[in-house]
Design a protein around this motif. Structure first.
Motif, mmCIF file in Angstrom:
data_model
loop_
_atom_site.group_PDB
_atom_site.id
_atom_site.type_symbol
_atom_site.label_atom_id
_atom_site.label_comp_id
_atom_site.label_asym_id
_atom_site.label_seq_id
_atom_site.Cartn_x
_atom_site.Cartn_y
_atom_site.Cartn_z
ATOM 1 N N PRO A 175 16.776 49.592 122.063
ATOM 2 C CA PRO A 175 17.579 49.978 121.050
ATOM 3 C C PRO A 175 17.013 50.774 120.035
ATOM 4 N N ARG A 176 17.347 51.836 119.684
ATOM 5 C CA ARG A 176 16.579 52.829 118.342
ATOM 6 C C ARG A 176 17.232 52.030 117.129
ATOM 7 N N VAL A 177 16.052 51.965 116.517
ATOM 8 C CA VAL A 177 16.069 51.411 115.102
ATOM 9 C C VAL A 177 15.342 52.113 114.212
ATOM 10 N N ALA A 178 16.283 52.822 113.155
ATOM 11 C CA ALA A 178 15.618 53.699 112.405
ATOM 12 C C ALA A 178 15.162 53.182 110.925
ATOM 13 N N VAL A 179 13.917 53.789 110.543
ATOM 14 C CA VAL A 179 13.186 53.139 109.585
ATOM 15 C C VAL A 179 12.923 54.086 108.508
ATOM 16 N N LEU A 180 13.574 53.652 107.276
ATOM 17 C CA LEU A 180 13.480 54.705 105.932
ATOM 18 C C LEU A 180 12.766 53.683 104.847
ATOM 19 N N SER A 181 11.701 54.498 104.532
ATOM 20 C CA SER A 181 11.042 53.914 103.026
ATOM 21 C C SER A 181 11.781 54.630 101.874
ATOM 22 N N THR A 182 11.791 53.871 100.845
ATOM 23 C CA THR A 182 12.414 54.652 99.751
ATOM 24 C C THR A 182 11.036 54.325 98.462
ATOM 25 N N GLY A 183 11.316 55.044 97.544
ATOM 26 C CA GLY A 183 10.462 55.341 96.335
ATOM 27 C C GLY A 183 9.698 56.333 96.117
ATOM 28 N N ASP A 184 9.661 56.952 94.952
ATOM 29 C CA ASP A 184 9.015 58.015 94.628
ATOM 30 C C ASP A 184 7.414 57.683 94.552
ATOM 31 N N GLU A 185 7.078 56.375 94.464
ATOM 32 C CA GLU A 185 5.741 56.276 94.436
ATOM 33 C C GLU A 185 4.868 56.041 95.701
ATOM 34 N N VAL A 186 5.917 56.238 96.795
ATOM 35 C CA VAL A 186 5.366 56.063 98.147
ATOM 36 C C VAL A 186 4.916 57.455 98.764
ATOM 37 N N VAL A 187 3.708 57.275 99.299
ATOM 38 C CA VAL A 187 3.139 58.602 99.898
ATOM 39 C C VAL A 187 2.789 58.316 101.626
ATOM 40 N N ASP A 188 2.844 59.297 102.175
ATOM 41 C CA ASP A 188 2.386 59.164 103.560
ATOM 42 C C ASP A 188 1.013 58.312 103.739
ATOM 43 N N PHE A 189 1.025 57.323 104.712
ATOM 44 C CA PHE A 189 -0.452 56.469 104.774
ATOM 45 C C PHE A 189 -1.489 57.513 105.328
ATOM 46 N N ALA A 190 -1.376 58.727 105.681
ATOM 47 C CA ALA A 190 -2.337 59.600 106.143
ATOM 48 C C ALA A 190 -2.825 60.472 104.741
ATOM 49 N N SER A 191 -2.115 60.503 103.853
ATOM 50 C CA SER A 191 -2.414 61.405 102.721
ATOM 51 C C SER A 191 -3.433 60.554 101.665
ATOM 52 N N PRO A 193 -3.349 59.350 98.064
ATOM 53 C CA PRO A 193 -2.212 59.031 96.911
ATOM 54 C C PRO A 193 -2.785 59.475 95.610
ATOM 55 N N GLY A 194 -1.893 59.681 94.763
ATOM 56 C CA GLY A 194 -2.135 60.043 93.221
ATOM 57 C C GLY A 194 -2.760 58.600 92.562
ATOM 58 N N PRO A 195 -2.951 58.801 91.457
ATOM 59 C CA PRO A 195 -3.649 57.567 90.678
ATOM 60 C C PRO A 195 -2.557 56.352 90.554
ATOM 61 N N PHE A 196 -1.165 56.916 90.635
ATOM 62 C CA PHE A 196 -0.058 55.712 90.655
ATOM 63 C C PHE A 196 0.915 55.754 91.778
ATOM 64 N N GLN A 197 0.337 56.156 93.045
ATOM 65 C CA GLN A 197 0.988 56.110 94.039
ATOM 66 C C GLN A 197 0.416 55.141 94.929
ATOM 67 N N ILE A 198 1.104 54.832 96.122
ATOM 68 C CA ILE A 198 0.601 53.931 97.121
ATOM 69 C C ILE A 198 1.211 54.566 98.251
ATOM 70 N N ARG A 199 0.033 54.153 99.441
ATOM 71 C CA ARG A 199 0.085 54.704 100.827
ATOM 72 C C ARG A 199 1.437 54.038 101.376
ATOM 73 N N ASN A 200 2.257 54.440 102.333
ATOM 74 C CA ASN A 200 3.460 53.825 103.129
ATOM 75 C C ASN A 200 2.950 53.050 104.017
ATOM 76 N N SER A 201 2.474 51.785 103.951
ATOM 77 C CA SER A 201 1.976 50.942 105.068
ATOM 78 C C SER A 201 3.313 50.285 105.876
ATOM 79 N N ASN A 202 4.403 50.091 105.204
ATOM 80 C CA ASN A 202 5.620 49.615 105.763
ATOM 81 C C ASN A 202 6.236 50.198 106.714
ATOM 82 N N SER A 203 6.269 51.574 106.671
ATOM 83 C CA SER A 203 6.902 52.196 107.790
ATOM 84 C C SER A 203 5.968 52.029 109.231
#
Length: 409
Positions: A175-191, A193-203
């Protein structure tokens, strides 16, 4: 609010009711681990295909055996040999484990229950007919079902399939399960982050959980706090077999998931469950884009990482099992003795990060200090979730509690 058991049953009932037709494919057996069988695997012959010795010793007639009986050894058989000599009254044949029982023999005496001088074998006990022998077809008869459709293939199932020559089993499509993260504060885990951003661990955690269940994660990236962006991403996600959204399901000004899902004709089954962490979890069914398009299960999981992990295991896991063509597995609770007193606010069922250990046959569980549902490090140090019932305000050390092992899928 409903309890987690009722919510889980609603997921199972509604996803089962979608009645999706599962595509199938034939895969090499070595690549079938974790897949779900679409067709039965049947036995190509009797197993074992002959009466098989399960001990090293001597093939005999049981009626010839008693303490002090002496028999003449007239041959030897090892596994794979074709018997060329029969056992007659007063004789025996030395036989190795796995070898075919020769004609005339109906039992095997273990070698440690004999003494031998030349070709004379002395037996120290009486045997019963069939002793130390596995009869032809007693494990599996020719044409019988070895593995039924709907079975998830593990290492033992691979061995069973290999034994009957099922080199390319027919399995359901992942089964193909799409995963979508939301929120302006979320950035890619490999990047960075700015001082008020968080890396996207959920994806990546969701991708791992989906893969462990035999699904294929379709990572859609992130949608910012914009209706247009969220609409476009959700539309793409509904092309998959199921859609998981992380974040944006609470009651804040920029929690936009539910309004946008309503635009897609979503039927909301529940939008809150009486648990902590994970209370604002959403389960909905989105109508297909055309009359021919299958309706899709959609899950809106809270954005805090521990909430995401817990709600996935409780509610998304059975849906993926069903979409794979398998039966949903029950939650495997175990009992353990609490090592330290707990005090929690009543009214919600708590799933707390903890570590379970065993002293002999006794299981003990210790709570892990944590700072709430955003404390992913505490979850990484845990190997289970300790369950505190909604009606309990305090549990004393030494009491028995329920434990749900982490990564039980």
């Amino acid at each position: 609010m409903i309890g987690y058991r009722e919510a889980r049953e609603l997921v199972i009932t509604r996803v089962t009711g979608l009645g999706s037709v599962l595509d199938t494919e034939s895969v090499p057996l070595r690549e079938a681990l974790g897949r779900v069988l679409a067709h039965d695997i049947v036995s190509d012959r009797d197993y074992p295909p002959f009466d098989r010795s399960i001990r090293d010793g001597y093939a005999v007639r049981a009626g010839d055996t008693h303490p002090g009986a002496q028999l003449k050894c007239v041959g030897e058989l090892k596994a794979g040999d074709t018997p060329s000599v029969s056992v007659s009254s007063g004789t025996c044949i030395q036989i190795m484990t796995g070898a075919s029982l020769p004609d005339g023999a109906d039992a095997v005496v273990m070698i440690e229950h004999t003494t031998r001088e030349g070709d004379r074998v002395t037996i120290d006990r009486a045997l019963k007919n069939g002793q130390h022998v596995v009869g032809r077809g007693s494990e599996q008869s020719a044409g019988g079902i070895v593995l039924a459709a709907g079975t998830r293939i593990g290492f033992a199932e691979i061995a069973a399939a290999a034994q009957v020559g099922a080199s390319h089993p027919v399995v359901t499509r992942k089964p193909r399960v799409a995963v979508l993260s939301t929120g302006d504060e979320v950035v890619d885990f490999a990047s960075t982050p700015g001082p008020f951003q968080i890396r996207n661990s959920n994806s990546v955690s969701l991708e791992a959980q989906i893969s462990l269940l035999g699904g294929e994660a379709v990572i859609l990236g992130k949608a910012g706090d914009s209706l247009d962006e969220l609409r476009a991403k959700i539309s793409a996600g509904l092309e998959a077999d199921a859609l998981i959204l992380s974040g944006g399901v609470s009651m804040g000004k920029y929690d936009l998931v539910e309004p946008v899902l309503r635009e897609f004709g979503a039927e909301f089954i529940f939008d809150a469950v009486a648990i902590r962490p994970g209370k604002p979890v959403v389960f909905a069914i989105c109508k297909g884009k055309t009359l021919e398009t299958q309706d899709k299960p959609v899950f809106g999981l809270p954005g805090n990482p521990v909430s995401t992990m817990v709600t996935f295991d409780l509610f998304v896991q059975p849906a993926i099992h069903i979409l794979s063509g398998a039966e949903p597995r029950p939650l495997p609770f175990v009992e353990a003795v609490l090592t330290a007193q707990l005090a929690e606010k009543p009214g919600l069922t708590h799933f707390l990060p903890a570590r379970i250990s065993w002293l002999g046959e006794m299981a003990e569980v210790a709570p892990i200090p944590w700072q709430g549902s955003g404390d992913v490090v505490a979850m990484a140090h845990a190997n289970c979730l300790m369950v505190v019932p909604a009606e309990r305000e305090r549990i004393d050390a030494g009491e028995s509690v329920r434990v749900l092992m982490r990564g039980f899928c």
